[in-house]
Structure formats: C-alpha cells, structure tokens
Scaffold this motif. Structure first.
Motif, PDB file in Angstrom:
ATOM      1  N   ALA A 108      32.743  70.260  25.929  1.00 42.85           N
ATOM      2  CA  ALA A 108      32.665  69.171  27.612  1.00 42.85           C
ATOM      3  C   ALA A 108      31.548  69.748  28.323  1.00 42.85           C
ATOM      4  CB  ALA A 108      34.112  68.500  27.335  1.00 42.85           C
ATOM      5  N   VAL A 109      30.346  68.909  29.407  1.00 42.67           N
ATOM      6  CA  VAL A 109      29.707  69.249  30.279  1.00 42.67           C
ATOM      7  C   VAL A 109      29.764  67.765  31.205  1.00 42.67           C
ATOM      8  CG1 VAL A 109      27.712  69.537  30.461  1.00 42.67           C
ATOM      9  CG2 VAL A 109      28.924  70.415  28.371  1.00 42.67           C
ATOM     10  N   GLN A 110      30.564  68.363  32.075  1.00 41.53           N
ATOM     11  CA  GLN A 110      30.493  67.591  33.627  1.00 41.53           C
ATOM     12  C   GLN A 110      31.461  66.027  33.106  1.00 41.53           C
ATOM     13  OE1 GLN A 110      26.813  65.917  34.130  1.00 41.53           O
ATOM     14  NE2 GLN A 110      25.242  67.595  33.823  1.00 41.53           N
ATOM     15  N   ASP A 111      31.910  66.347  32.153  1.00 39.83           N
ATOM     16  CA  ASP A 111      33.367  65.996  32.371  1.00 39.83           C
ATOM     17  C   ASP A 111      32.662  64.526  32.130  1.00 39.83           C
ATOM     18  OD1 ASP A 111      35.529  67.529  33.407  1.00 39.83           O
ATOM     19  OD2 ASP A 111      35.104  66.609  35.032  1.00 39.83           O
ATOM     20  N   ARG A 112      31.821  64.550  30.879  1.00 40.81           N
ATOM     21  CA  ARG A 112      30.722  63.082  30.448  1.00 40.81           C
ATOM     22  C   ARG A 112      30.561  63.705  29.153  1.00 40.81           C
ATOM     23  NH1 ARG A 112      26.853  60.307  33.101  1.00 40.81           N
ATOM     24  NH2 ARG A 112      25.883  62.370  33.673  1.00 40.81           N
ATOM     25  N   PHE A 113      29.993  64.437  28.661  1.00 39.18           N
ATOM     26  CA  PHE A 113      29.254  65.055  27.474  1.00 39.18           C
ATOM     27  C   PHE A 113      30.557  66.145  26.441  1.00 39.18           C
ATOM     28  CE2 PHE A 113      26.313  63.967  30.913  1.00 39.18           C
ATOM     29  CZ  PHE A 113      25.765  62.935  30.399  1.00 39.18           C
ATOM     30  N   ALA A 118      32.407  65.934  14.502  1.00 40.55           N
ATOM     31  CA  ALA A 118      32.168  67.437  14.562  1.00 40.55           C
ATOM     32  C   ALA A 118      30.944  68.164  16.280  1.00 40.55           C
ATOM     33  CB  ALA A 118      31.842  67.674  12.891  1.00 40.55           C
ATOM     34  N   PHE A 119      30.265  67.421  15.488  1.00 38.12           N
ATOM     35  CA  PHE A 119      29.790  67.860  16.880  1.00 38.12           C
ATOM     36  C   PHE A 119      30.562  67.908  18.011  1.00 38.12           C
ATOM     37  CE2 PHE A 119      27.252  67.461  20.917  1.00 38.12           C
ATOM     38  CZ  PHE A 119      25.910  68.599  20.707  1.00 38.12           C
ATOM     39  N   GLU A 120      30.798  66.487  18.204  1.00 39.52           N
ATOM     40  CA  GLU A 120      32.422  66.089  19.825  1.00 39.52           C
ATOM     41  C   GLU A 120      33.285  66.768  19.499  1.00 39.52           C
ATOM     42  OE1 GLU A 120      31.352  61.530  20.481  1.00 39.52           O
ATOM     43  OE2 GLU A 120      33.064  61.991  18.788  1.00 39.52           O
ATOM     44  N   ALA A 121      33.135  67.807  18.636  1.00 41.27           N
ATOM     45  CA  ALA A 121      35.138  69.419  18.368  1.00 41.27           C
ATOM     46  C   ALA A 121      34.826  69.767  18.288  1.00 41.27           C
ATOM     47  CB  ALA A 121      35.215  68.013  17.160  1.00 41.27           C
ATOM     48  N   GLY A 150      25.732  53.839  11.154  1.00 39.99           N
ATOM     49  CA  GLY A 150      25.899  55.328  11.830  1.00 39.99           C
ATOM     50  C   GLY A 150      25.813  55.163  13.470  1.00 39.99           C
ATOM     51  N   GLY A 151      26.107  56.265  14.297  1.00 42.27           N
ATOM     52  CA  GLY A 151      25.531  56.196  15.120  1.00 42.27           C
ATOM     53  C   GLY A 151      25.151  57.344  16.992  1.00 42.27           C
ATOM     54  N   GLN A 152      25.102  57.074  17.701  1.00 46.67           N
ATOM     55  CA  GLN A 152      24.471  58.271  18.592  1.00 46.67           C
ATOM     56  C   GLN A 152      25.174  59.021  19.630  1.00 46.67           C
ATOM     57  OE1 GLN A 152      21.045  55.526  19.629  1.00 46.67           O
ATOM     58  NE2 GLN A 152      19.617  56.889  19.682  1.00 46.67           N
ATOM     59  N   LEU A 153      25.188  60.039  20.331  1.00 49.12           N
ATOM     60  CA  LEU A 153      25.161  60.216  21.149  1.00 49.12           C
ATOM     61  C   LEU A 153      24.709  61.286  21.911  1.00 49.12           C
ATOM     62  CD1 LEU A 153      25.916  64.019  20.615  1.00 49.12           C
ATOM     63  CD2 LEU A 153      27.530  62.980  19.680  1.00 49.12           C
ATOM     64  N   VAL A 154      25.216  61.546  23.316  1.00 49.08           N
ATOM     65  CA  VAL A 154      24.049  61.811  24.207  1.00 49.08           C
ATOM     66  C   VAL A 154      24.234  63.381  24.634  1.00 49.08           C
ATOM     67  CG1 VAL A 154      22.846  62.325  26.336  1.00 49.08           C
ATOM     68  CG2 VAL A 154      23.352  59.772  25.110  1.00 49.08           C
ATOM     69  N   TYR A 155      23.691  64.427  24.605  1.00 48.80           N
ATOM     70  CA  TYR A 155      24.837  66.055  24.743  1.00 48.80           C
ATOM     71  C   TYR A 155      23.680  66.388  25.892  1.00 48.80           C
ATOM     72  CZ  TYR A 155      27.233  69.803  24.892  1.00 48.80           C
ATOM     73  OH  TYR A 155      28.296  70.994  25.338  1.00 48.80           O
ATOM     74  N   PRO A 156      23.559  67.064  27.187  1.00 47.74           N
ATOM     75  CA  PRO A 156      22.737  67.853  28.014  1.00 47.74           C
ATOM     76  C   PRO A 156      22.187  68.477  27.490  1.00 47.74           C
ATOM     77  CG  PRO A 156      24.463  67.885  29.637  1.00 47.74           C
ATOM     78  CD  PRO A 156      24.894  66.610  27.444  1.00 47.74           C
ATOM     79  N   VAL A 157      20.659  69.434  27.733  1.00 52.19           N
ATOM     80  CA  VAL A 157      20.250  70.787  27.285  1.00 52.19           C
ATOM     81  C   VAL A 157      19.799  71.723  28.551  1.00 52.19           C
ATOM     82  CG1 VAL A 157      19.953  70.305  25.178  1.00 52.19           C
ATOM     83  CG2 VAL A 157      18.149  69.787  26.748  1.00 52.19           C
ATOM     84  N   THR A 158      20.025  70.990  29.390  1.00 50.79           N
ATOM     85  CA  THR A 158      19.310  71.134  30.775  1.00 50.79           C
ATOM     86  C   THR A 158      20.839  71.948  31.895  1.00 50.79           C
ATOM     87  OG1 THR A 158      18.913  69.868  32.291  1.00 50.79           O
ATOM     88  CG2 THR A 158      16.928  70.862  31.064  1.00 50.79           C
ATOM     89  N   GLY A 159      21.004  72.240  33.231  1.00 47.30           N
ATOM     90  CA  GLY A 159      22.040  72.016  34.210  1.00 47.30           C
ATOM     91  C   GLY A 159      21.916  71.304  35.441  1.00 47.30           C
ATOM     92  N   ASP A 160      22.142  71.409  36.646  1.00 49.46           N
ATOM     93  CA  ASP A 160      22.135  70.132  37.450  1.00 49.46           C
ATOM     94  C   ASP A 160      20.955  70.352  38.411  1.00 49.46           C
ATOM     95  OD1 ASP A 160      24.415  69.106  36.370  1.00 49.46           O
ATOM     96  OD2 ASP A 160      25.755  70.381  38.429  1.00 49.46           O
TER      97      ASP A 160
END
Length: 344
Positions: free
Chosen positions: A197-202, A190-193, A132-142
């Motif tokens: 997108a957030v901050q052009d990175r996540f 599926a999550f990525e699709a 498998g693998g991992q990804l990161v996603y933010p759940v707060t703002g700047d």
C-alpha cells in the motif's frame, strides 16, 4: 500579444461532488448548447444533462456511471474550450482517455453534436457492459522525480499476474507518475493483494470504471463502430495528438483512419497520455498547457509527464512549483484561482 497553448481535455473521474453545478456556474450563457445535448439524450430516454448538473445532491453511484459522467465531462470541457480568451492561441489539442473524444470536438474533427453522440454512445456502452475494472498505482515518489526501476518493477508484476491462468491485467493508461491498470476481477484482486500500500490510498480501485484501453473492450469497440459511422468525422481545424503521441494534422488527415483509431486502437490498446504530453511539448513548445474542466486532478499527471522529459529544466515537483510561481506553465480551468488567467 498572444499566448500559445496546448489544450488538454480530461477523462473520466473528473466530475465529482465539487463539480456539481459546473455547467450552470461557469456556462449559463451556453445553455442553448447544453439543451441541444439534452435533446439527443431524450432520444434514448436518458436524463437531461442540465438536470443532472443542476441536482441538489451528488452521489458516487449515480455520477460515476459512464452514461452520466462522460457526457457531463464532455459538455464542461467543450464549453471551457469555447470560453478561452482571445489572446490564447491554441496550437494543438490532446486529451486523456475519454478526453480524446472531447479533443476531437474541441479541435473540429467532430461537430459539438457529433462529439456528444460519440461520447454518450461510448459511455453508455461501457456502462451497459462494464467489462472488467481499473485501479491506479503510483510509480514516482512525493517529489515526482522519475523512478525507472520502480516503474519497471510494477510493470513486471503486472506482466506476471497477466501470465497466470484465469487472470487478466495490463497497462491501461500511462498517466505521468501514475499507472492506470485494467483487467478482470482476478487480475485486479491479485495486484491489490500482492503490492504494498502507498500513501494509505493505493492501489485505488476506480468506481464504475471498466477495463478501458484493453482487449477486453473489443465487444464495446465493435458495437461502437456499428453505431457511429466514419461520416461523422471531418478534417480537424487544429493539430490533434492521440494516445500514441501521433499528430493528426489539419488538411492532411485521413478521416476514415481517424474514425478507425478512435473506435479501434483507442478503445482496446494502452493509452499513453505521458507520451501525448511530451509530444505536445517537443513539437509545439507552447507558452502554457491548459487543462479544461471539470476537475483539476489531471494537472499532476501533466506536470509529471513534463518533468520526466526535463521540460523547461524541471526535474522534480519543487522545480515545477518554482516554474509555476514565476510564470504559470500549467493552468487548470477547473480551479477557480486559475481559470481567470485564460478566460475572457
């Protein structure tokens, strides 16, 4: 006058291009320790840490591997902890993900060599299997202000994807204002699709990272338990806070249970770093939190975890920065401008 501190050990992803040479640059006086680790690596035909750290060039494909990154990070973490100034009184130790193994050694539950055996063995097993693998996603703002509805929306999406046939996706690490998600290729894709997108990175996929802290790692956990016995573990010298927020107290620690957690739950279940930091704050009320090197990326997650519990009156990023400017609450040893405050 002493300064009380909780020591925090970083996990994977913290030895990057800027950290190449970290051991030689900061710990030339500890080469005997690193050569002992080199000897253990040579038993398995693996390249020496001192050679890896002393290389002229850095490449992500090479240094992000579990059998390379994990032992390098461990060595840097342990050496940094040993370099703390005499007036720093360590009251508790915790870590993020792989950093739990480092915390065990920093806290005395594993000897330096046995800690290295655990880190190197598990890092190598993860790399050899790479399930498998991992990804990161933010759940707060700047502003780092907690946003419970947004967090729940992301978790609901994760649960929905995981419920689909042929998809696996779960929360791997609760990391302050970030969620580290793990799963199989179908779940991650599926999550990525489907998420914006957030901050052009996540969403950000993590190179050479397996689905850590999920049931997918059960085969790795089994093999780790077969290679690493409970006899390696001893009573810790300091309180240790694990990935559930549980405290393992010196003199009252069931070392077999500690082994069982480390090579069981810690490998296959969600790692709640946020809760570990909040437990450290509430139970030990330290003067400061010290994140050992290498790297300095974990500082944000520590600050966000404290903000979420309104520690020291902080409610957002600006509040944290104001607190830092008055009297630093958080010191990252991976930052050249900060390590001098806590080293001898």
């Amino acid at each position: 006058m002493t300064r009380t501190a909780v020591v925090i050990c970083p996990g994977r992803g913290t030895y990057n291009k800027a950290e190449l040479g970290y051991l030689h640059r900061h710990h030339a006086d500890r080469m005997d320790l690193f050569h002992r680790f080199d000897a253990l690596r040579s038993e398995g035909g693996q390249e020496a840490l001192t050679e890896l750290d002393g290389a002229e060039r850095f490449s992500v494909s090479r240094y992000s591997r579990g059998d390379v990154a994990s032992p390098l990070i461990y060595a840097a973490t342990l050496a940094d902890a040993q370099a703390l100034a005499a007036d720093v009184e360590v009251v508790a130790i915790t870590g993020n993900s792989m950093g739990w193994y480092s915390a065990l050694a920093v806290g005395g539950a594993l000897s330096p060599e046995n800690g290295f055996r655990v880190v190197n063995t598990m890092g190598t097993l993860m790399q050899e299997n790479l399930i498998g693998g991992q990804l990161v996603y933010p759940v707060t703002g700047d502003d780092w202000r907690p946003d419970p509805p947004r967090r729940q929306e992301v978790l609901d999406k994760v649960a929905g994807i995981d419920a689909r046939e042929g998809c696996t996706l779960v929360l791997s690490i609760d990391l302050g204002g970030m969620l580290v998600l793990a799963g199989d290729a179908a779940g991650l894709d599926a999550f990525e699709a489907e998420m914006p997108a957030v901050q052009d990175r996540f969403p950000m996929r993590l190179a050479n990272h397996a689905a850590f802290h999920t049931a997918l790692q059960a085969p790795v956990a089994r093999e780790g338990r077969s290679r690493l016995g409970a006899e390696l573990f001893a009573q810790p010298a300091y309180p240790l806070i694990d990935g559930r927020g549980k405290i393992w107290w010196p003199g009252a620690c069931d070392t077999e249970a500690l082994w069982d957690y480390t090579l069981g739950h810690q490998v296959t279940e969600t790692y709640d770093f946020t809760r570990a930091i909040q437990t450290a704050a509430h139970e030990f009320a330290p003067d400061m939190f010290i994140v050992t090197g290498p790297g300095a990326t974990l500082g944000g997650a520590v600050a966000q975890s404290l903000i979420a519990t309104r520690w020291s009156g902080m409610v957002d990023k600006s509040g944290f920065q104001a607190r830092q400017s008055e009297n630093p609450l958080l010191v990252s040893m991976g930052r050249e401008d900060q390590r001098q405050f806590v080293t001898r």
